[in-house]
Design a protein around this motif. Structure first.
Motif, PDB file in Angstrom:
ATOM      1  N   SER A 289      66.865 -63.619  21.294  1.00  0.00           N
ATOM      2  CA  SER A 289      66.552 -62.717  20.200  1.00  0.00           C
ATOM      3  C   SER A 289      67.872 -62.364  19.524  1.00  0.00           C
ATOM      4  O   SER A 289      68.927 -62.441  20.155  1.00  0.00           O
ATOM      5  N   ALA A 290      67.795 -62.006  18.254  1.00  0.00           N
ATOM      6  CA  ALA A 290      69.046 -61.697  17.548  1.00  0.00           C
ATOM      7  C   ALA A 290      68.821 -60.661  16.461  1.00  0.00           C
ATOM      8  O   ALA A 290      67.688 -60.442  16.012  1.00  0.00           O
ATOM      9  N   ARG A 291      69.921 -60.003  16.088  1.00  0.00           N
ATOM     10  CA  ARG A 291      69.950 -59.202  14.874  1.00  0.00           C
ATOM     11  C   ARG A 291      70.740 -59.979  13.833  1.00  0.00           C
ATOM     12  O   ARG A 291      71.721 -60.634  14.161  1.00  0.00           O
TER      13      ARG A 291
ATOM     14  N   ALA B   5      65.924 -57.817  12.640  1.00  0.00           N
ATOM     15  CA  ALA B   5      65.955 -57.685  14.102  1.00  0.00           C
ATOM     16  C   ALA B   5      64.823 -58.495  14.717  1.00  0.00           C
ATOM     17  O   ALA B   5      63.943 -58.972  13.993  1.00  0.00           O
ATOM     18  N   MET B   6      64.851 -58.631  16.036  1.00  0.00           N
ATOM     19  CA  MET B   6      63.820 -59.393  16.768  1.00  0.00           C
ATOM     20  C   MET B   6      63.679 -60.807  16.198  1.00  0.00           C
ATOM     21  O   MET B   6      62.568 -61.324  16.046  1.00  0.00           O
ATOM     22  N   VAL B   7      64.816 -61.424  15.884  1.00  0.00           N
ATOM     23  CA  VAL B   7      64.788 -62.783  15.347  1.00  0.00           C
ATOM     24  C   VAL B   7      64.853 -63.757  16.525  1.00  0.00           C
ATOM     25  O   VAL B   7      65.931 -63.976  17.090  1.00  0.00           O
ATOM     26  N   ALA B   8      63.697 -64.315  16.894  1.00  0.00           N
ATOM     27  CA  ALA B   8      63.661 -65.214  18.051  1.00  0.00           C
ATOM     28  C   ALA B   8      64.506 -66.450  17.770  1.00  0.00           C
ATOM     29  O   ALA B   8      64.376 -67.068  16.711  1.00  0.00           O
ATOM     30  N   ASP B   9      65.376 -66.793  18.686  1.00  0.00           N
ATOM     31  CA  ASP B   9      66.281 -67.943  18.574  1.00  0.00           C
ATOM     32  C   ASP B   9      67.259 -67.833  17.398  1.00  0.00           C
ATOM     33  O   ASP B   9      67.822 -68.855  16.963  1.00  0.00           O
ATOM     34  N   GLY B  10      67.473 -66.624  16.924  1.00  0.00           N
ATOM     35  CA  GLY B  10      68.363 -66.430  15.763  1.00  0.00           C
ATOM     36  C   GLY B  10      69.785 -66.909  16.003  1.00  0.00           C
ATOM     37  O   GLY B  10      70.406 -67.476  15.107  1.00  0.00           O
TER      38      GLY B  10
ATOM     39  N   GLU C 282      62.413 -55.672  10.561  1.00  0.00           N
ATOM     40  CA  GLU C 282      63.616 -54.883  10.286  1.00  0.00           C
ATOM     41  C   GLU C 282      63.712 -53.678  11.215  1.00  0.00           C
ATOM     42  O   GLU C 282      64.697 -53.521  11.922  1.00  0.00           O
ATOM     43  N   GLY C 283      62.701 -52.838  11.250  1.00  0.00           N
ATOM     44  CA  GLY C 283      62.750 -51.703  12.172  1.00  0.00           C
ATOM     45  C   GLY C 283      62.284 -52.114  13.553  1.00  0.00           C
ATOM     46  O   GLY C 283      62.141 -53.303  13.846  1.00  0.00           O
ATOM     47  N   GLY C 284      62.033 -51.132  14.381  1.00  0.00           N
ATOM     48  CA  GLY C 284      61.551 -51.419  15.726  1.00  0.00           C
ATOM     49  C   GLY C 284      60.129 -51.936  15.729  1.00  0.00           C
ATOM     50  O   GLY C 284      59.727 -52.650  16.637  1.00  0.00           O
ATOM     51  N   LYS C 285      59.348 -51.543  14.731  1.00  0.00           N
ATOM     52  CA  LYS C 285      57.950 -51.953  14.687  1.00  0.00           C
ATOM     53  C   LYS C 285      57.725 -52.957  13.564  1.00  0.00           C
ATOM     54  O   LYS C 285      58.238 -52.807  12.449  1.00  0.00           O
TER      55      LYS C 285
ATOM     56  N   VAL D 100      76.707 -63.709   6.225  1.00  0.00           N
ATOM     57  CA  VAL D 100      75.683 -63.699   7.272  1.00  0.00           C
ATOM     58  C   VAL D 100      76.357 -63.436   8.611  1.00  0.00           C
ATOM     59  O   VAL D 100      77.316 -64.129   8.963  1.00  0.00           O
ATOM     60  N   SER D 101      75.916 -62.412   9.314  1.00  0.00           N
ATOM     61  CA  SER D 101      76.419 -62.268  10.683  1.00  0.00           C
ATOM     62  C   SER D 101      75.232 -62.180  11.635  1.00  0.00           C
ATOM     63  O   SER D 101      74.249 -61.494  11.368  1.00  0.00           O
ATOM     64  N   VAL D 102      75.325 -62.929  12.716  1.00  0.00           N
ATOM     65  CA  VAL D 102      74.241 -63.004  13.694  1.00  0.00           C
ATOM     66  C   VAL D 102      74.748 -62.491  15.033  1.00  0.00           C
ATOM     67  O   VAL D 102      75.778 -62.949  15.525  1.00  0.00           O
ATOM     68  N   GLU D 103      74.042 -61.526  15.570  1.00  0.00           N
ATOM     69  CA  GLU D 103      74.413 -60.983  16.880  1.00  0.00           C
ATOM     70  C   GLU D 103      73.285 -61.263  17.867  1.00  0.00           C
ATOM     71  O   GLU D 103      72.143 -60.852  17.659  1.00  0.00           O
TER      72      GLU D 103
END
Lengths: 379, 390
Positions: A208-210, A156-161, A129-132, A195-198
């Motif tokens: 990567s995606a949020r 955040a940092m969702v690989a292949d999201g 969720e956060g940067g870390k 659900v929204s994927v960016e």
């Protein structure tokens, strides 16, 4: 532990080595980046990887895979690291396959694992969720709602999201933010309401995606396994993911080192090959030692995972810490020892530095792992 | 049952019957080691009996042929013996430069007569050897050594000075690098001689280190007569023998490491607050050291496994020597950080006469002795990475 590869493993390594060098070399990543490819990887390549058995490496025979195991997965990931190959191997073949295999109900396994193994379904783990990375700080909630759950939160940092057919969302079903327990996993359709994927373009040009979850309603059978088993499933997923990332970092670090060493042996200044200078020789020799030691850690961690060693989680964290530090060190030195050309986009060394930066961050950087190790060893 | 399983069963039973209970306790340090030699005083009857029984069985040099006093074990059997001894916490029956260094050199380079003459007394702990390599002007540049051996017909006349000769004041014999020829390259004129430390003209003087007392000596050689038959191999072969032995030695030095994890020792020294070391930065550094320690151990195992049975690791041993010794220095810096003022006591009962502080200072020598870290990096760069230059 001798940490020597057996015949089958040597075969897998050789197969993977030839495959990725041929089909997905660094130039292919450059093409995807420069053409702003919408998928971010080559679907035909993924289908071929499935046919080679790479997608089903952590899936058992009964569910369409080959169950070759973690060492095999690591050997594949190492070649992916060496070639900076853009593929959904980590997101789908490692993370999702482990989540479903270790935590899924029989119905979920039967429905999804064969589709992962044959390359037809892409899945993505929505955890951080956060940067870390810090799973216990998960604030995304899953509240009971009718027969199912209502999900709210940001990932955040969702690989292949952005290309996933299914998201595996980690959400809190009990306890408070900061509690190590109380997390559950949900299979969520990325097209569902709320659900929204960016897609986020990252330094390494990999997917990567949020993901935003705004009152997303899911059925009870969207829970992966049951809500109580989520913590254990997540642990298994993280172990596999950290091990695979460590193997990828090994491949990327070794290649960055090899390219740097090659450059030291050809570049001339002051009328000499610069590799003759002792100051540079010592830096290269030091890196050689570090990467050999890091390689042993990767092999030991993968061996421990395959044998079900009770200390596997500790070994994996030690390995992720070692590889995070070592690969970063090599990438920093690699650019410096290349000099001016190391700063150009034309040379590959910078691309390795970018991927290493991302991979060492995913699922906990060295500091995160060191804290975890110290806690596990009670000091 | 396979042959190896039979061997394990037999070894297990033999150890059970023959290893005295007193020899199954942890050693508190070098004082507890059995070095053997003409002047050695056994610490206890058990220590003496344990040496004699092992020597009779060939277990003080298990891989050597039986005719040389060994047990003729192959690598797998040797490993079984090590495992079984470790399992009952048996002390090594003998600590010996003869077994570790001279033996391997003689087995590879010596004549049959020399092997039969020198090896069996080593295995029985009767003759204690020391190593004469370094000189005041020849440290990292060992091949520049100047100790001269002149050909006097039936004997050599040796004149010069050696330094860092461990236990020269206690050893019976020395294996020594000398210069027999000055005409060619510095490597070519070196020869490998053996002689008795009681020969007239040999004098050893202990060296005091920054860590206090040490086994190191300066050894002065003045008109020492050495019979020609004490030359190993041929004149001019000394450098090859020395290189072979140094590689062997580096593999062993790389292995030295604290038996206990540094975190456990640090917790003993500094204590815990809320289950953690109070200094968060030290805690992280210790965790990193443990990661490196573990990964390094895995590397030792992997590289020894990769080297074909019986073969040497070659130049890769220089990487292990570099990494292992630098790591050991780091460990002791961290322990000193954890101990603070308590670790600084140099004398007195409270600190066991400055045990930690002296160990800490002693580790500084790890990356100097047996080839400095800088020389190790040179070797890795040139011989492993194939980098250019002289």
């Amino acid at each position: 532990m001798g940490l020597l590869l057996n015949e089958d493993e040597v075969m897998i390594r050789d197969m993977a080595e030839g495959f990725f060098a041929d089909k997905a070399p660094v130039s292919e990543l450059r093409r995807l980046r420069d053409t702003k490819d919408e998928t971010g990887f080559d679907r035909a390549l993924w289908t071929e990887m499935a046919q080679m058995g790479f997608a089903g490496v952590l899936i058992d025979d009964d569910h369409g895979g080959n169950g070759m195991g973690y060492m095999a997965a690591g050997l594949i990931a190492e070649q992916i690291g060496k070639n900076l190959s853009a593929t959904p191997f980590l997101s789908t073949a490692v993370l999702a396959a482990t989540a479903l295999s270790k935590g899924g109900s029989e119905a979920q396994k039967s429905e999804w694992l064969p589709k992962i193994a044959d390359g037809s379904t892409i899945m993505a783990l929505a955890l951080d969720e956060g940067g870390k990375h810090n799973p216990k700080k998960t604030a995304t909630t899953a509240e009971k709602s009718g027969n199912g759950f209502k999900l709210n939160g940001s990932k955040a940092m969702v690989a292949d999201g952005h290309v996933a057919d299914k998201l595996i969302v980690v959400a809190r079903t009990s306890g408070d933010v900061g509690d190590p327990d109380g997390l559950s996993l949900f299979l969520v359709d990325p097209k569902a309401d709320g659900v929204s994927v960016e897609r986020t373009i990252m330094a390494d040009s990999r997917n990567s995606a949020r993901v935003e979850l705004d009152n997303v309603e899911v059925d009870g059978d969207a829970v992966l396994g049951d809500i109580e088993s989520g913590d254990a499933t997540l642990d298994a997923v993280l172990k596999a993911g950290r091990a695979a990332l460590s193997a990828e970092l090994l491949g990327a670090g070794q290649e960055a080192f090899d390219q740097t060493l090659g450059y030291l042996k050809e570049r001339k200044q002051f009328g000499k090959i610069i590799g003759e200078f002792q100051a540079l020789q010592h830096r290269a020799a030091h890196m050689y030692g570090e990467i050999e030691v890091a390689r042993s850690a990767v092999l030991a961690a993968l061996t421990a995972l395959d044998s079900g060693d009770e200390n596997a989680d500790l070994y994996v964290s030690m390995t992720k810490a070692k590889l995070g530090k070592t690969a970063k060190h090599i990438s920093v030195e690699g650019i410096q020892l290349h000099g001016g050309v190391g700063m150009t986009d034309e040379y590959d060394i910078g691309l390795f530095s970018k991927r290493i930066r991302v991979a060492q961050e995913m699922f906990g950087d060295a500091n995160f792992q060191l804290d975890k190790i110290a806690s596990a060893k009670k000091f | 049952m396979t042959d190896l399983e039979t061997f394990r069963t037999e070894t297990c039973a033999w150890l059970e019957d023959n290893c005295p209970a007193e020899m199954r306790t942890d050693m508190s340090g070098d004082n507890d080691a059995c070095w053997g030699g003409r002047n050695f005083k056994f610490q206890s009857e058990a220590q003496k009996v344990w040496l004699e029984r092992c020597a009779a069985k060939g277990f003080t040099a298990p891989s050597w042929d039986k005719k040389y006093g060994g047990a003729g074990l192959n690598r797998a059997q040797e490993q079984v013996l090590r495992q079984e001894m470790k399992r009952i916490n048996a002390r090594p029956p003998l600590s010996s430069f003869g077994v570790w260094m001279l033996g391997p050199a003689l087995l590879k380079f010596g004549s049959e007569d020399q092997k039969l003459e020198y090896l069996p007394p080593i295995t029985r702990g009767e003759i204690r050897w020391c190593q004469g390599y370094s000189e005041p002007g020849s440290g990292s540049d060992l091949a520049s050594l100047q100790t001269k051996a002149e050909d006097k017909g039936d004997h050599y006349l040796v004149n010069g000075q050696k330094v860092w000769t461990s236990y020269a004041d206690k050893a019976d014999w020395i294996f020594c690098l000398v210069r027999t020829d000055n005409s060619g390259s510095k490597h070519e004129g070196i020869s490998f001689l053996l002689f008795d430390m009681e020969t007239p003209g040999v004098e050893a003087k202990p060296i005091k280190l920054i860590s206090g007392k040490s086994p190191f000596c300066e050894t002065f050689l003045t008109d020492v007569k050495v019979p020609k038959r004490n030359l190993v191999n041929e004149e001019g072969q000394g450098w090859n023998i020395a290189k072979y032995l140094l590689t062997h030695e580096r593999e062993m030095i790389g292995e030295t490491g604290a038996a206990r994890p540094v975190s456990e020792m640090a917790v003993d020294l500094a204590g815990l607050e809320d289950g953690k070391l109070a200094d968060p930065i030290l805690r992280g550094e210790i965790a990193q050291a443990e990661v490196d320690d573990w990964a390094f151990k895995m590397t030792m195992g992997r590289m020894l496994g990769e080297a074909k049975a019986g073969a040497s690791l070659g130049a890769k041993s220089s990487m292990l020597k570099y990494y292992g010794t630098e790591l050991n220095k780091r460990r002791y810096e961290l322990l000193m950080d954890a101990a603070g003022g308590d670790g600084l006591e140099w004398e007195g009962e409270r600190s066991d006469d400055g045990r930690l502080a002296k160990s800490w200072m002693r580790t500084k020598g790890n990356s100097i002795e047996g080839g400095t870290s800088e020389v190790m990096l040179n070797i890795v760069a040139k011989r492993v990475l194939d980098m250019p230059g002289a």
